[in-house]
Design a protein around this motif. Sequence first.
Motif, PDB file in Angstrom:
ATOM      1  N   VAL A 235       0.692  -1.334   0.042  1.00 23.73           N
ATOM      2  CA  VAL A 235      -0.024  -0.017   0.119  1.00 23.73           C
ATOM      3  C   VAL A 235       1.004   1.248   0.079  1.00 23.73           C
ATOM      4  O   VAL A 235       0.586   2.274  -0.624  1.00 23.73           O
ATOM      5  CB  VAL A 235      -1.093  -0.096   1.211  1.00 23.73           C
ATOM      6  CG1 VAL A 235      -1.546   1.248   1.524  1.00 23.73           C
ATOM      7  CG2 VAL A 235      -2.125  -0.992   1.173  1.00 23.73           C
TER       8      VAL A 235
ATOM      9  N   ALA B 107       2.143   1.778  -3.247  1.00 27.49           N
ATOM     10  CA  ALA B 107       0.918   2.172  -4.386  1.00 27.49           C
ATOM     11  C   ALA B 107       0.824   3.698  -4.007  1.00 27.49           C
ATOM     12  O   ALA B 107       0.567   4.511  -4.936  1.00 27.49           O
ATOM     13  CB  ALA B 107      -0.437   1.570  -3.808  1.00 27.49           C
TER      14      ALA B 107
ATOM     15  N   THR C  28      -5.522  -5.779  -0.507  1.00 28.20           N
ATOM     16  CA  THR C  28      -4.432  -4.827  -1.111  1.00 28.20           C
ATOM     17  C   THR C  28      -4.695  -4.123  -2.319  1.00 28.20           C
ATOM     18  O   THR C  28      -4.518  -3.162  -2.703  1.00 28.20           O
ATOM     19  CB  THR C  28      -2.973  -5.476  -0.899  1.00 28.20           C
ATOM     20  OG1 THR C  28      -3.133  -6.848  -1.418  1.00 28.20           O
ATOM     21  CG2 THR C  28      -2.453  -5.618   0.545  1.00 28.20           C
TER      22      THR C  28
ATOM     23  N   ALA D 283      -5.279  -0.210  -2.883  1.00 28.02           N
ATOM     24  CA  ALA D 283      -4.442   0.214  -3.907  1.00 28.02           C
ATOM     25  C   ALA D 283      -5.226   0.867  -4.795  1.00 28.02           C
ATOM     26  O   ALA D 283      -4.874   2.250  -5.238  1.00 28.02           O
ATOM     27  CB  ALA D 283      -3.446  -0.530  -4.426  1.00 28.02           C
TER      28      ALA D 283
END
Lengths: 536, 259
Positions: free
Chosen positions: A189, A192, A320, A324
């Motif tokens: 994350v 991202a 995730t 993201a």
Amino acid sequence: MALTVVQRPPRSPWPFVKLKLRLIAGGLRGRPSRITLFVLGVVMAGIFAVTGYAVFAVPGVVGDDRAAGMLFQLGGSALVLGWVVLPLLFFGVDESLDPARFALLPLPRRTLIVGLFAAALAGLPALSTLAATAGMVSTAADLGGTGAAVAQLGGIVGGLLICVAVSRAVTSAFATGLRSRRSRDLAVVLFAVLAALLGPLQLALLAGAERADWDAFAVLADVLGWTPLAAPWSLGLDVADGRLWAVPVKLLIVAGTLVGLLWWWSATLERAMLGAASTGSKAGHKDVGSPTGLLLGRRLPRTRFGALVAREARYWWRETRRRAALITFTVAGLFLPLSISISGGSAGPVAAFVGLIAVIALANQFGYEGNAYAANITAGVPGRVEIHSRVVAHALFVLPLLLVIAVVSGLVAGRSEHIPGNLGLMIATYGVGLGLVLPVSVRAAFALPESTSPFAMSSGGGMAKGLLTVGVMLGTLIASVPLQILAFVLGDVWLWIGLPVGAAYGCAAYLIGSGVAGDWLDRRMPEVLAAVSPGR
Amino acid sequence: MTVPAPREGDQAAAMSLRGLVKQFDTKLAVSQVSLEVPAGSFYGLLGPNGAGKTTTLSMAVGLLRPDAGQAFLLGYDVWADPAAAKSRLGVLPDGVRLFDRLTGPELLAYHGLLRGMDAATVDQRSRELLDVLELGTGNRTLVVDYSAGMRKKIGLACALLHAPRLLVLDEPFEAVDPVSAARIREILQRYVAGGGTVVFSSHVMEVVERLCSHVAIISDGVLRVHGTLAAVRGDRSLEDVFVQVVGGRVSTGSELAWL
């Protein structure tokens, strides 16, 4: 060979260096793809070394010691930061000397540290860094003669040692951390966020460079010169400028940093050598509330629909790839209208675009959780309920964001009267986008790779189906053109009716699209399940 | 060599498969499987890996559309009247993910509400199941972080929650530790004694031999033998029957003589 190493308790780091070179050589044997990669690496390292050398040598050739100071200290800091970040990005690339592999050998930790450190120095990255920074020595010689050159030579060696030590220490500290799913999710994350911020950062940097205040940079560079980041790189220049007193102080900074880093490394090494960190069972045995309460919270209805929405909302937050996607949307959705507003453009078309990118994340909504969807099929969830619940969960995140985006960009542009109209446009495109993307998500679902990294690409059919997403985007843009024209033609009237009209338009499009998608899903549930199951 | 299943005239079949066929690309995964599972039976579906057990069960419970054939659960056609058939069915699929980003209690609540149960019943039964299966009623660990055995147990809990009349379990004992396996066996036996029907697949003879009233052996997508355990087994061990039916090599004693 190995026997001699074991019999004599190795005090010198040479066995490690030899092992590393042997591993490099062994990796080259036979496999053409590896050799190609290696040659590519050598070429890249060579290019880096030559360019670096040239860049760092230029100030000496032109005799500009102010430029030299800024370049060395800022460039050197960037090098150190690069050594910190790159191993994290590519963690796992070089596991040849993974400390965990030495866990069974009776090695004193001191020998291990020195050996691994020496082995890390004997590699392409370290060599090319040394070669690149050698340009600094050339500049120092041009500016301050032999004394400065010798000081700078010591500086670049010290700098390289800091680079390698910091990168090893950080890798080892993260080696334990990155082994648990939770922290890997977190890292994904974070990356991202970083990736999503790259665009805005670039623009900010460019804008900063336009109004560049070189004096500010010079001050920054001088301040950095007294931190471990840039202390080693400025030794030669201090000699050239006659600040001899600065040299021992900066050497102390370098030495202190090195000792600190090596100590940190050796402290984390032990934990890294233990391999997979056992996170322990977090099975708390105190009762924390009823199961339905845990799932639904306070507000959602205790029904099938409530459960579906709650599960989907959890997934937007806990999975995730979805998180993201939400983060990327947030950053892009805030950044695009803002940059347009700041430069004084019309926010209308951009508003449409924001509503559009919100739905992209739903194009393969059944792919995210893979064949877990089987549970909904066996429970006999009707298609329309399934579709509506997924959209409600998505809208729980997206609608507030759209509101924030509309308000912030309107306020920044100083045209708060446009806020409702633009929000109406966003909701309209969001609705139209949903209407188009929902049927696509049913017809063109595809399996995502098992890995939860958002950077892992699905192979094969995914790409072709991904193209459909582009089609959806185009279709949404076209379908929202009438509203754009309406907004343009109506002018001030739109400010009043924009929100209700946009919302109605979006709702209508959504109802049509979700109805089609729901009916298709009713007929195609097993096919959707088969499509999102990996490896069939 | 089909051993005819004894007719139990008054009981309707809990599961009835008629001529199921499934083709994957070039491979005929399941070929003309017909099977009657009497209500109240503990039915074991045996077969080597890749025999078509999972494919058959997936078609039977409505997760995989058959190329031909029909499947009836408790008298309802799975593919024509899915809602009626599925409401009385509990499924533990194999190789299928759960919604594993939920915690165990959340997952149970999700399944319960999805089945249209009221919240109070869901809470009470979930707590009981979590307790009995030793998964912890206050466990905040996400299912994705569970061990393989715990995942099987929470999957089983999800299948049991709405008290179905028919349980279809694909490899329910795989990766489960012996203590938990004993607990699961006990639960299933009590469930059958109470009038429920269990159909499960396995490739472990001992489990099937210990639990089942009826057995079917499938290999290469074809149903080879089915009937009551006693009828299928005869006076031999189930393993002998299995090896013979599936066509494994029978040792002659002459190969690998140098061992």
